[in-house]
Structures are given as structure tokens and as C-alpha cells.
Design an enzyme around this catalytic site. Structure first.
Site, PDB file in Angstrom:
ATOM      1  CG  ASP A 128      -7.932  -3.833  -1.990  1.00 37.42           C
ATOM      2  OD1 ASP A 128      -8.473  -4.578  -2.425  1.00 37.42           O
ATOM      3  OD2 ASP A 128      -8.311  -3.240  -1.080  1.00 37.42           O
ATOM      4  CG  ASP A 172      -2.148  -0.870   0.957  1.00 32.19           C
ATOM      5  OD1 ASP A 172      -2.798  -0.894  -0.140  1.00 32.19           O
ATOM      6  OD2 ASP A 172      -2.588  -1.670   1.900  1.00 32.19           O
TER       7      ASP A 172
HETATM    8  N1  GLY Z   1      -7.280  -1.338   0.678  1.00 33.90           N
HETATM    9  C1  GLY Z   1      -8.188  -1.784   1.782  1.00 33.90           C
HETATM   10  C2  GLY Z   1      -9.568  -1.412   1.545  1.00 33.90           C
HETATM   11  O1  GLY Z   1     -10.044  -0.882   0.555  1.00 33.90           O
HETATM   12  O2  GLY Z   1     -10.209  -1.437   2.560  1.00 33.90           O
END
Ligand code: GLY
Length: 413
Positions: free
Chosen positions: A199, A131
Site C-alpha cells: 500500500d 499513510d
Molecule cells: N492501506 C490499508 C488498506 O488498504 O487496508
């Protein structure tokens, strides 16, 4: 590490000329204009600045989600994937101030944005998460674009190097999580289970930017390969998406498709579908490969086919009645407007109008709110270790502001 061959570079510019045929012009109705005016209302900026001018109770923490009533933020440390969105929101306001006059000057907004951003800089070295794109890009890329700050370019390249440490050549993907658990399953061994969530498509922007900044094609090549693998294994035949795919890190084979934050393994978590729309649109922006445009459009069509009277529930298949997820709305709308910018048309204007109208009519917080929007949902999976539903959320707001900025760029507000 072996690197896949280079992709087509440099990326396609966002088209500045719109194809305003009769059909697209007709999409601009009085309702559209009213909704877009409301999206750009200064009250959104006031809410962001109210929080920006408060010191967090614990130093070096960042707004994440709100308690009941959306009147107080819960703060998290910078290593949390959401930490870059608040400074990103202030940077989105800087971007807006660079395009039109706002009650607060560009220079003052930059000062506030940099104050929040400074606590994020250390995350460029973080190799424990995929992330890092979410943590870095909303601020450092805008700082670079808006002020020409060279150190921000260095942060982006360093962060991209950190992300590359998570690459697996046998699978053709970047590892999302090292381990994960819910109340009914867990994956604790990195050597046998390689976890990739939809994601992750949103972290590829960082890699393409690093190639543009450094001239080294390796970052972009890996981003494109990750997108190709995701195209193959995360998208179901009906164009809905799995949240989590588990691969064998040695053979590269797909083992199973699961959910981690949605209703069920076979259901469609609405935010995951929104990440997919936006992520594939971004890969198309950089590669010009029509298969990614086609994917983004198919994913959008599926998303819109599951919208109910303008509402986006947290999972398209969750039993009703259930809570919304306004973050899925703003992410999907920003992705659809990006598709409009890339195609040079207003194809998704009716869809964006419908969805943003629901946010404006049904999810704006009152004057005590610290977020712009309420009714987002972090995770409502019944077997999740930590369920949080129906609240304000920092990235619902971040993409709300981004939608406003794209409307300005498209000459629509
Ligand atoms: N990337 C984690 C979420 O969208 O909750």
C-alpha cells in the site's frame, strides 16, 4: 540521512491526445457507454453530499466504513489513515464541477470540501505513519490544483518532510508501520523489524508533488528508490504481490513476506494488487522510467487474470464462496485509466468496463445508503485482530468518483 541521486524531472505530462486507432475505437461499445454513464450518475454525488451535510456525532471524526446495510457510517479520528478520503471525495466532486455543470456549483462544493479538509490539516506533522499521502493528497493537492491555494502547497511540503523521517537508507524504503500484530504473529520492535506494505506505493505521490512544489529533488529521489526496492521484493515471479515484507533495518536484508489483510502469506490480497497497479503507474507518471510502466502493466495483467465473471473477491486465493472487495475494483480501475492517460490510448477500456459494470449492477447501494457502493472489505484475514467484511467503504467511493473524473478527462463520458 543520505539521499539517492535525483530522478528525471519534471514528470511526463498526461497525454491530452488519444491514439484512437480502429482497435481502441472498437473498445467503445454501447455497453461501455451505458456503464460509464451510470458511473457519472448524479446519485453518487447526492450520497456524498448527504453525509457531508451531516455533523459527525463526535466532533473531528471522519467517515470510514458502514455498518450492515450501508446505512450509517462508522467515524474515525484524523490520525486514522482513511480520514482524508471523505474530504477527498468532496474535492473529487469539485474537480468534476470544474469540468462540467453539476446540480451544485463549484463554489458551494469547495466550501463543503474545505470544511471537512480543515480537520485534516494537523496531520501534516504526523510522523507516526506512512499513510500521510492518503491523508493529505486527495484534498490538499486538489485544492491547490483547482484554486491555486498556496497554503495547500506548504501543507504538502511539510507532510513530505514528515514522511521522510521514516526513510531507511540500508533498505531503500520508507517504513510503513512501526509495529503490527495479528492473532498469530506480532512485530513490536522497530530496531529489529522494518515493516513495509505494498500500500505504501500510494504515498509516493506526495513526495513527487513536494519536489515539484519546492524544487528540491530529495523527495522524488526517495520515492523512486522506495519503488525500486518494492519492485524487487514485493512482486512475486508470477506478478502477484506480497502484502507485507519485513526487512532487517540494520543490514537492509529482506526477512520474510507475509499477509496482514489477505487470506494467507502466499495468497494475493486483491486490494494490495490494486494499490500496486496504481502506485507503479504513478511512479511511471513522474519518472518516465519504462520499468515502472512495465511493472504496472504486468500487475494489471495478473489482476485481470484472477477476475471471475467480472467479480473481484477480497483475496484472489480465498476459498469460494467468499465476499467481494469493491475498493479493489475502483482502485484498480482508476490505476488502469491512469495508464491509459499516460500512454495516450484506451488499452484498458474493456477491462474497466467489465469491472465497473459489476459494481454498477451488483454493488450500488439503495436510496438509504450513505456510501455509493456496498460490498467492500477492509480486512477478512482469519487471524486479524479486527475483521470487517462486506460493507460500504469511504475509499471504495473515493476511487469510484476518481474513475468518473478520469472518464471525463479521456473524453469517454
Ligand atoms: N492501506 C490499508 C488498506 O488498504 O487496508
Amino acid at each position: 540521512m543520505q539521499i539517492s541521486p535525483s530522478v528525471d524531472f519534471p514528470p511526463q505530462d498526461i497525454k491530452s491526445e488519444l491514439d484512437c486507432t480502429d482497435t481502441t475505437q472498437k473498445a467503445i461499445t454501447e455497453e461501455t457507454k451505458a456503464v460509464f454513464k451510470a458511473v457519472l450518475d448524479h446519485s453518487a454525488m447526492e450520497k456524498i453530499l448527504k453525509v457531508a451535510n451531516q455533523e459527525p456525532a463526535v466532533p473531528d471524526t471522519f467517515p470510514h466504513y458502514t455498518n450492515f446495510g450501508a446505512t450509517e457510517y462508522v467515524y474515525e479520528f484524523s490520525k486514522r489513515w482513511t480520514s482524508g478520503f471523505f474530504s477527498g471525495s468532496v474535492w473529487a466532486l469539485c474537480e468534476r464541477a470544474s469540468k462540467r455543470e453539476l446540480p451544485v456549483s463549484f463554489e458551494n462544493l469547495v466550501k463543503i470540501a474545505r470544511k471537512w479538509q480543515s480537520g485534516m490539516e494537523k496531520e501534516q506533522y504526523n510522523t507516526e505513519t506512512h499513510d500521510i499521502g492518503f491523508m493529505i493528497m486527495p484534498s490538499f493537492q486538489r485544492d491547490l490544483d483547482l484554486t491555486g491555494s498556496k497554503p495547500c502547497g506548504d501543507v504538502i511540503i511539510r507532510a513530505a518532510e514528515s514522511l521522510l523521517t521514516r526513510w531507511n537508507e540500508a533498505i531503500g524504503c520508507l517504513r510503513s508501520w512501526n509495529t503490527t500484530s495479528t492473532k498469530i504473529y506480532e512485530f513490536t520492535n522497530k530496531d529489529t523489524d522494518f515493516l513495509v506494505i505494498i500500500d505504501n506505493m500510494m504515498n509516493l505521490d506526495l513526495l513527487y508533488s513536494a519536489t515539484l512544489l519546492s524544487g528540491d529533488p530529495k523527495y522524488a529521489a526517495i520515492a523512486t528508490k522506495h519503488a525500486e526496492t518494492t519492485l524487487k521484493y514485493h512482486i512475486r515471479p508470477d506478478n502477484s504481490t506480497y502484502h507485507l515484507i519485513v526487512y532487517d533495518p540494520v543490514t537492509g536484508k529482506r526477512k520474510v513476506g507475509l499477509t496482514h489483510q489477505g487470506y494467507d502469506h502466499g495468497s494475493t490480497w486483491s486490494r494490495g494488487q490494486a494499490w500496486a497497479i496504481y502506485g507503479f503507474a504513478t511512479v511511471y507518471k513522474y519518472t518516465k522510467d519504462p520499468k515502472f510502466l512495465d511493472a504496472a502493466k504486468r500487475l494489471t495483467e495478473y489482476f485481470m487474470s484472477r477476475v471471475e465473471n467480472g467479480a473481484v473477491y477480497w483475496d484472489f486465493d480465498a476459498p469460494r464462496p467468499c465476499v467481494w472487495d469493491t475498493s479493489a475494483v475502483t482502485i484498480a480501475c482508476s490505476g488502469m485509466l491512469l495508464l491509459c492517460q499516460l500512454q495516450g490510448n484506451l488499452e484498458y477500456l474493456p477491462q474497466v468496463t467489465l469491472l465497473m459494470k459489476t459494481c454498477i449492477d451488483g454493488a450500488l447501494t439503495n436510496e438509504d445508503g450513505v456510501t455509493i457502493l456496498d460490498h467492500a472489505t477492509v480486512n477478512n484475514y482469519e487471524h486479524a485482530n479486527h475483521r470487517i467484511a462486506d460493507h460500504g467503504l469511504v475509499y471504495a467511493d473515493y476511487y469510484f468518483l476518481e474513475v468518473g473524473n478520469r472518464l471525463i478527462d479521456l473524453g469517454l463520458a
